[in-house]
Scaffold this motif. Sequence first.
Motif, short mmCIF file in Angstrom:
data_model
loop_
_atom_site.label_atom_id
_atom_site.label_comp_id
_atom_site.label_asym_id
_atom_site.label_seq_id
_atom_site.Cartn_x
_atom_site.Cartn_y
_atom_site.Cartn_z
N GLY A 1 39.86 -18.93 27.95
CA GLY A 1 40.00 -19.82 29.10
C GLY A 1 39.85 -21.27 28.70
N LEU A 2 39.52 -22.09 29.66
CA LEU A 2 39.49 -23.53 29.44
C LEU A 2 38.43 -23.94 28.43
CD1 LEU A 2 40.66 -26.29 30.35
CD2 LEU A 2 38.83 -26.37 32.08
N ARG A 3 38.86 -24.62 27.39
CA ARG A 3 37.94 -25.20 26.40
C ARG A 3 37.57 -26.63 26.83
NH1 ARG A 3 36.88 -23.79 21.00
NH2 ARG A 3 36.21 -25.51 19.66
N TYR A 4 38.59 -27.41 27.17
CA TYR A 4 38.40 -28.74 27.73
C TYR A 4 39.74 -29.21 28.28
CZ TYR A 4 40.69 -30.58 23.53
OH TYR A 4 41.60 -30.84 22.54
N TYR A 5 39.71 -30.28 29.06
CA TYR A 5 40.95 -30.95 29.43
C TYR A 5 40.76 -32.44 29.25
CZ TYR A 5 39.11 -32.21 34.08
OH TYR A 5 38.38 -32.73 35.14
N THR A 6 41.87 -33.16 29.22
CA THR A 6 41.85 -34.59 28.91
C THR A 6 42.37 -35.40 30.08
OG1 THR A 6 42.28 -34.07 26.57
CG2 THR A 6 42.59 -36.36 27.27
N LEU A 7 41.63 -36.45 30.40
CA LEU A 7 42.06 -37.45 31.37
C LEU A 7 42.43 -38.73 30.64
CD1 LEU A 7 39.19 -37.03 34.02
CD2 LEU A 7 41.58 -36.31 34.30
N ALA A 8 43.42 -39.45 31.17
CA ALA A 8 43.86 -40.71 30.58
C ALA A 8 43.44 -41.88 31.43
CB ALA A 8 45.38 -40.71 30.42
N VAL A 9 43.03 -42.96 30.77
CA VAL A 9 42.79 -44.24 31.43
C VAL A 9 43.64 -45.30 30.73
CG1 VAL A 9 40.45 -43.67 32.19
CG2 VAL A 9 40.79 -44.74 29.95
N SER A 10 43.74 -46.47 31.34
CA SER A 10 44.72 -47.44 30.86
C SER A 10 44.23 -48.35 29.75
CB SER A 10 45.22 -48.30 32.04
OG SER A 10 44.12 -48.96 32.66
N ASP A 11 42.90 -48.58 29.65
CA ASP A 11 42.44 -49.56 28.68
C ASP A 11 40.95 -49.38 28.36
OD1 ASP A 11 41.00 -50.78 30.87
OD2 ASP A 11 42.84 -51.86 31.40
N GLU A 12 40.46 -50.13 27.40
CA GLU A 12 39.07 -50.04 26.96
C GLU A 12 38.10 -50.41 28.07
OE1 GLU A 12 38.13 -52.02 23.35
OE2 GLU A 12 39.77 -51.11 22.22
N HIS B 1 33.45 -38.20 25.80
CA HIS B 1 33.22 -36.77 26.00
C HIS B 1 32.16 -36.59 27.08
CE1 HIS B 1 35.26 -35.53 22.17
NE2 HIS B 1 34.95 -36.78 21.85
N THR B 2 32.46 -35.75 28.05
CA THR B 2 31.51 -35.46 29.11
C THR B 2 31.79 -34.06 29.65
OG1 THR B 2 30.52 -36.32 31.17
CG2 THR B 2 32.92 -36.49 30.95
N GLN B 3 31.05 -33.65 30.64
CA GLN B 3 31.35 -32.41 31.34
C GLN B 3 30.87 -32.52 32.76
OE1 GLN B 3 29.25 -29.55 28.84
NE2 GLN B 3 27.56 -29.45 30.30
N ASP B 4 31.57 -31.85 33.68
CA ASP B 4 31.15 -31.91 35.07
C ASP B 4 29.94 -31.00 35.29
OD1 ASP B 4 32.02 -29.26 35.58
OD2 ASP B 4 33.95 -29.89 36.38
N PRO B 5 29.29 -31.07 36.44
CA PRO B 5 28.07 -30.28 36.66
C PRO B 5 28.26 -28.77 36.57
CG PRO B 5 28.21 -32.05 38.26
CD PRO B 5 29.52 -32.00 37.56
N SER B 6 29.51 -28.31 36.59
CA SER B 6 29.80 -26.88 36.48
C SER B 6 30.14 -26.47 35.06
CB SER B 6 30.96 -26.52 37.41
OG SER B 6 30.65 -26.82 38.75
N GLY B 7 30.01 -27.41 34.12
CA GLY B 7 30.23 -27.08 32.72
C GLY B 7 31.66 -27.23 32.24
N ASN B 8 32.56 -27.75 33.06
CA ASN B 8 33.93 -27.97 32.64
C ASN B 8 33.98 -29.22 31.75
OD1 ASN B 8 35.27 -25.83 34.22
ND2 ASN B 8 34.58 -27.01 35.98
N ARG B 9 34.36 -29.03 30.51
CA ARG B 9 34.34 -30.12 29.52
C ARG B 9 35.57 -31.01 29.66
NH1 ARG B 9 32.45 -25.55 27.33
NH2 ARG B 9 30.33 -25.59 26.45
N ILE B 10 35.33 -32.30 29.46
CA ILE B 10 36.38 -33.30 29.70
C ILE B 10 36.38 -34.31 28.56
CG2 ILE B 10 37.26 -35.04 31.31
CD1 ILE B 10 35.36 -33.69 33.42
N LYS B 11 37.57 -34.65 28.09
CA LYS B 11 37.75 -35.81 27.23
C LYS B 11 38.46 -36.88 28.04
CE LYS B 11 38.14 -33.33 22.81
NZ LYS B 11 38.97 -33.15 21.59
N ILE B 12 38.07 -38.13 27.84
CA ILE B 12 38.74 -39.24 28.50
C ILE B 12 39.16 -40.22 27.42
CG2 ILE B 12 38.63 -41.02 30.28
CD1 ILE B 12 36.38 -39.48 31.60
N GLU B 13 40.45 -40.56 27.39
CA GLU B 13 40.95 -41.42 26.34
C GLU B 13 41.97 -42.41 26.90
OE1 GLU B 13 42.43 -38.44 23.68
OE2 GLU B 13 44.42 -38.42 24.62
N ILE B 14 42.25 -43.43 26.13
CA ILE B 14 43.20 -44.45 26.54
C ILE B 14 44.61 -43.94 26.31
CG2 ILE B 14 44.00 -46.82 26.13
CD1 ILE B 14 41.10 -47.40 25.12
N ALA B 15 45.45 -44.03 27.34
CA ALA B 15 46.82 -43.52 27.24
C ALA B 15 47.66 -44.39 26.32
CB ALA B 15 47.45 -43.48 28.62
#
Length: 283
Positions: free
Chosen positions: A233-244, A269-283
């Motif tokens: 199942g889900l290992r992590y997912y990635t969100l994009a932001v526009s800049d530093e 690198h973070t995770q929501d309170p339910s343990g879903n891991r998230i990466k956030i990086e600049i698009a």
Amino acid sequence: MNKFHTGPLIYPVDLCLNVKDMDMMVEFYSDVMGFDVLKKEDKRVIMGVPGNKILSFVRPDDVIQKPPRRTGLYHFAILLPDRKYLGSFINHLRDNNAPVTGGADHEVSEALYLQDPEDNGIEVYTDIPDSQWTWKGDQVNMGTEPLDFRGLMELGKDIEWKGMPEGTKLGHMHLHVSELEEAFLFYNTLGFQRVAEMGGTANFISTGGYHHHIGLNVWNGKGADPAPENATGLRYYTLAVSDEDSLGKIFRSLAEKKYHVTIEEGVLHTQDPSGNRIKIEIA
């Protein structure tokens, strides 16, 4: 609909799944889903469309089947650039006897649902023009009407399916969480707003007035535990932001509210309170 998946918004761009049978999964996502293999390593495969990574597979050495009724992935949603391609995809599934689990007209989108061989949920959809969405204040109306299968198949009948078309992207993520409000408060810290609710069991959140970039539900039970790290199942997912600046603002906001957060080589690198891991990086 590219305006909802570009800066300065925050939006999902890719995800990574733990898998048991790498060859079977790659075959399904190539032959049935129509993704290209962009990179293949010993224990990792990256798939998507040319120039756009969408999905990765990793096989942990001690991988186990995900236990039932855990937090994690409900489904990930592939956004096609035009509804004619949805029709062509449906015709492709019919011609290859590939099963679907359902379809719906959500009044903001037209969606088809299926499961992969390891029981990960998939939605393939196209957006209805946002000028036709109905809002009541800051809440968008999302229904569940029958999908016009016949009309879509007719629209796509002359388009030979050659795989996911250029412009295909990860449209949204839909997650099982343990507590709705706790999860919303976390995502609100990232910058997401609640745009729709469903009977106290699901929330839909977005940035920039999209119908949803992320869905949250407690359909696996309130208080559900996360799956083990080595589960399918889900290992992590990635969100994009526009800049530093945007990345730094999110880091500070998460840290101030005592959420776990680190930055490594420009990726948050973070995770929501339910343990879903998230990466956030600049698009």
